[in-house]
Design a protein around this motif. Structure first.
Motif, PDB file in Angstrom:
ATOM      1  N   ASP A 190      35.749  28.307  47.634  1.00  0.00           N
ATOM      2  CA  ASP A 190      37.032  28.236  47.049  1.00  0.00           C
ATOM      3  C   ASP A 190      37.106  29.724  46.487  1.00  0.00           C
ATOM      4  O   ASP A 190      38.241  29.814  46.182  1.00  0.00           O
ATOM      5  N   LEU A 191      35.988  30.257  45.930  1.00  0.00           N
ATOM      6  CA  LEU A 191      36.367  31.644  45.451  1.00  0.00           C
ATOM      7  C   LEU A 191      37.090  32.581  46.424  1.00  0.00           C
ATOM      8  O   LEU A 191      37.758  33.565  46.137  1.00  0.00           O
ATOM      9  N   ASP A 192      36.617  32.297  47.664  1.00  0.00           N
ATOM     10  CA  ASP A 192      37.242  33.317  48.909  1.00  0.00           C
ATOM     11  C   ASP A 192      38.807  32.974  49.007  1.00  0.00           C
ATOM     12  O   ASP A 192      39.602  33.821  49.507  1.00  0.00           O
ATOM     13  N   GLU A 193      39.146  31.641  48.614  1.00  0.00           N
ATOM     14  CA  GLU A 193      40.414  31.327  48.813  1.00  0.00           C
ATOM     15  C   GLU A 193      41.380  31.636  47.741  1.00  0.00           C
ATOM     16  O   GLU A 193      42.665  31.594  47.727  1.00  0.00           O
ATOM     17  N   ILE A 194      40.739  32.044  46.314  1.00  0.00           N
ATOM     18  CA  ILE A 194      41.334  32.291  45.276  1.00  0.00           C
ATOM     19  C   ILE A 194      41.966  33.664  45.170  1.00  0.00           C
ATOM     20  O   ILE A 194      41.385  34.565  45.438  1.00  0.00           O
ATOM     21  N   THR A 195      43.482  33.862  45.089  1.00  0.00           N
ATOM     22  CA  THR A 195      43.575  35.244  44.982  1.00  0.00           C
ATOM     23  C   THR A 195      44.624  35.643  43.586  1.00  0.00           C
ATOM     24  O   THR A 195      44.350  34.746  42.838  1.00  0.00           O
ATOM     25  N   ASP A 198      47.042  32.810  42.485  1.00  0.00           N
ATOM     26  CA  ASP A 198      46.435  31.633  42.556  1.00  0.00           C
ATOM     27  C   ASP A 198      45.188  31.516  41.724  1.00  0.00           C
ATOM     28  O   ASP A 198      44.208  30.689  42.047  1.00  0.00           O
ATOM     29  N   LEU A 199      45.316  32.132  40.646  1.00  0.00           N
ATOM     30  CA  LEU A 199      44.096  31.995  39.676  1.00  0.00           C
ATOM     31  C   LEU A 199      44.162  30.809  38.997  1.00  0.00           C
ATOM     32  O   LEU A 199      43.279  30.853  38.169  1.00  0.00           O
ATOM     33  N   GLU A 200      45.065  29.866  38.989  1.00  0.00           N
ATOM     34  CA  GLU A 200      44.752  28.631  38.079  1.00  0.00           C
ATOM     35  C   GLU A 200      43.644  27.682  39.184  1.00  0.00           C
ATOM     36  O   GLU A 200      43.483  26.452  38.338  1.00  0.00           O
ATOM     37  N   ASP A 224      38.767  31.578  34.112  1.00  0.00           N
ATOM     38  CA  ASP A 224      39.651  31.696  32.685  1.00  0.00           C
ATOM     39  C   ASP A 224      39.782  32.872  32.147  1.00  0.00           C
ATOM     40  O   ASP A 224      41.233  33.252  31.766  1.00  0.00           O
ATOM     41  N   ARG A 225      38.802  33.641  31.982  1.00  0.00           N
ATOM     42  CA  ARG A 225      39.217  35.064  31.278  1.00  0.00           C
ATOM     43  C   ARG A 225      39.875  35.954  32.105  1.00  0.00           C
ATOM     44  O   ARG A 225      40.595  36.870  31.678  1.00  0.00           O
ATOM     45  N   LEU A 226      39.461  35.767  33.362  1.00  0.00           N
ATOM     46  CA  LEU A 226      40.446  36.590  34.381  1.00  0.00           C
ATOM     47  C   LEU A 226      41.845  36.435  34.628  1.00  0.00           C
ATOM     48  O   LEU A 226      42.768  37.247  34.546  1.00  0.00           O
ATOM     49  N   ALA A 231      47.309  37.702  33.332  1.00  0.00           N
ATOM     50  CA  ALA A 231      48.449  37.317  32.531  1.00  0.00           C
ATOM     51  C   ALA A 231      48.505  38.217  31.326  1.00  0.00           C
ATOM     52  O   ALA A 231      50.018  38.684  31.240  1.00  0.00           O
ATOM     53  N   ARG A 232      47.737  38.693  30.755  1.00  0.00           N
ATOM     54  CA  ARG A 232      48.024  39.839  29.683  1.00  0.00           C
ATOM     55  C   ARG A 232      48.439  41.080  30.195  1.00  0.00           C
ATOM     56  O   ARG A 232      49.331  42.050  29.815  1.00  0.00           O
ATOM     57  N   GLN A 233      47.827  41.379  31.553  1.00  0.00           N
ATOM     58  CA  GLN A 233      48.251  42.852  32.254  1.00  0.00           C
ATOM     59  C   GLN A 233      49.703  42.701  32.753  1.00  0.00           C
ATOM     60  O   GLN A 233      50.322  43.622  32.539  1.00  0.00           O
ATOM     61  N   ARG A 234      49.911  41.424  32.924  1.00  0.00           N
ATOM     62  CA  ARG A 234      51.425  41.142  33.765  1.00  0.00           C
ATOM     63  C   ARG A 234      52.334  41.518  32.570  1.00  0.00           C
ATOM     64  O   ARG A 234      53.292  42.000  32.637  1.00  0.00           O
ATOM     65  N   ALA A 235      52.209  40.869  31.477  1.00  0.00           N
ATOM     66  CA  ALA A 235      53.033  40.936  30.260  1.00  0.00           C
ATOM     67  C   ALA A 235      53.116  42.352  29.761  1.00  0.00           C
ATOM     68  O   ALA A 235      53.878  42.875  29.270  1.00  0.00           O
ATOM     69  N   PHE A 236      51.774  42.790  29.766  1.00  0.00           N
ATOM     70  CA  PHE A 236      51.487  44.433  29.333  1.00  0.00           C
ATOM     71  C   PHE A 236      52.511  45.220  30.033  1.00  0.00           C
ATOM     72  O   PHE A 236      53.358  46.228  29.645  1.00  0.00           O
TER      73      PHE A 236
END
Length: 452
Positions: A190-195, A198-200, A224-226, A231-236
């Motif tokens: 599952d971790l390999d498939e998360i990009t 697709d962080l949710e 969750d933290r990632l 999200a913060r980085q994108r907003a930033f």
């Protein structure tokens, strides 16, 4: 051979080696026990046959052929070394040379080789003395010495148990570890498939509260933290684009106006406008660089720093809109980066100056047992309790503060808190203690009381 073998392979090999060592030791103990038991049984049989012949001698029933009384190899020898009786297979053979029993003992047990006896090269000897004096006779019973496996069937079963137990332990360990690691394999897939887009998604959490279950919880907490960080980085990034676009747009507009009508352009005014926007652009870039340095590495050079001296220098450096009052009874020293702490205090004073109605107060004091406290207080409108943490977010501006905060970049308070935390301190926003409207920033840092 695998350079980095799997965990299940390493655990299986380790379990198999342990099982091999333990089963080998156990089989050795069992073989020794079997050999000792067989030896004791052999001596018991020889003692029984020997005792029968002794009974025949004592009752006067001994004949030259003593086969009716025993099934083993025997010789009866007198004091002169003459064979006076023997079993059929020992008749006509030389006497077995074996030391007689001790004077105070009637028996002797031992082992001899290369004697004139059929069936083996080495023999176990059981010798008994019957009678005393010159009429004493010696009954010598012989039996072939035991080999490595005196009981072949039982010994073979014990030896075969070593590879069997080793295989059983290895196979059982392989199955157990495979079953235990199956949730880990699912987590890895599952971790390999998360990009990044697709962080949710989250990894499955087993129902058992074991190490794998806690690992899944930790992975999901990390995701969750990632997700929050991304999200913060994108907003930033979006905010940075917006903040940079405004001065760049103003610069472009001033230049286009000057180029479209150069004869009607007020050059000094245009240059002043360009300078204002350039300074704002430079301030945003400087704050971004400061944040990048703090995020990358907080292990900057540290020295003994007097906060009172830094505040005095900053207040006297340039005139301000509000009146700034510094209250300090003397030096308040900490250990940290001078430039970083200077930026922190400058940001707090600049922020208070932008929001104050007429007055800013800076209080520096020591706090027992070993804390340095700096309070920056303004007499502005203050900040609502529910917004007091938001002001420390990057590019955060409150709607009611925009008309007066035009000179800020939206990064100063975020940088200030990051610098405070990098010095193992804290920075909070709270109410004024005198009940007057306004904001009160409280900075706490570990105090340095070492001699200067």
């Amino acid at each position: 051979m695998l350079r980095h073998p799997e965990i299940r392979f390493r655990v299986t090999v380790a379990a198999s080696l342990i099982a091999f060592v333990l089963s080998s030791a156990l089989s050795a103990v069992l073989l020794i026990q079997i050999r000792q038991t067989a030896y004791v049984d052999l001596l018991r049989v020889m003692a029984r046959d020997n005792r029968r012949t002794a009974t025949a001698i004592e009752t006067g029933q001994l004949t030259l052929d003593i086969s009716p009384t025993t099934e083993s190899l025997q010789q009866v020898v007198n004091q002169r070394g003459e064979v006076v009786a023997a079993t059929p297979r020992m008749q006509g053979r030389a006497r077995v040379r074996f030391p007689p029993p001790d004077p105070f003992d009637e028996r002797r047990i031992g082992q001899v080789c290369d004697i004139d006896a059929p069936g083996a090269r080495c023999f176990v000897i059981f010798e008994r003395r019957v009678g005393v004096g010159p009429d004493a006779l010696y009954i010598i019973s012989l039996a072939p010495a035991q080999g490595p496996l005196p009981r072949p069937v039982l010994g073979s079963l014990v030896l075969l148990g070593v590879p069997f137990l080793t295989f059983l332990a290895g196979y059982g360990t392989w199955l157990s570890v495979t079953r235990a690691l199956r949730p880990v394999d699912r987590i890895r897939r599952d971790l390999d498939e998360i990009t990044a887009t697709d962080l949710e998604r989250r990894v499955p959490e087993p129902h058992r509260r074991d190490e794998v279950g806690r690992l899944a919880e930790s992975v999901n907490a990390t995701l969750d933290r990632l997700e929050e960080a991304v999200a913060r980085q994108r907003a930033f990034v979006s905010d940075v684009s917006h903040e940079l676009r405004s001065p760049l747009t103003a610069l472009r507009m001033e230049l286009e106006l000057a180029l479209s009508a150069p004869e009607d352009t007020d050059v000094p005014a245009a240059l002043r406008a360009l300078l204002v926007n350039t300074e704002r652009l430079s301030a945003v870039v400087d704050d971004l660089l400061a944040l990048a340095r703090l995020d990358a590495d907080s292990t900057f050079a540290r020295e003994r720093v007097d906060l009172t001296e830094i505040v005095d220098q900053e207040v006297l450096r340039r005139p301000r809109r509000a009146q700034v009052t510094v209250l300090a009874e003397g030096p308040v020293t900490v250990r940290g980066g001078r430039s970083e702490l200077s930026r922190l205090l400058t940001n707090l004073i600049d922020n208070a100056d932008r929001h104050a109605s007429s007055e800013v107060t800076v209080i520096l004091r020591p706090e027992p047992p070993s804390t340095a406290v700096v309070e920056v207080i303004d007499d502005g409108t203050g900040v609502a309790p529910e917004d007091r943490e938001r002001v420390f977010e990057r590019f955060a501006r409150l709607a009611e503060g925009r008309h007066r905060d035009a000179g800020g970049t939206g990064l100063g308070l975020a940088i200030s808190r990051d610098i405070a935390e990098a010095h193992r301190g804290s920075l909070i926003l709270t109410d004024r203690i005198d009940g007057v409207p306004g904001a009160r920033f409280v900075l706490r840092l570990p105090r340095d009381d070492s001699p200067g």
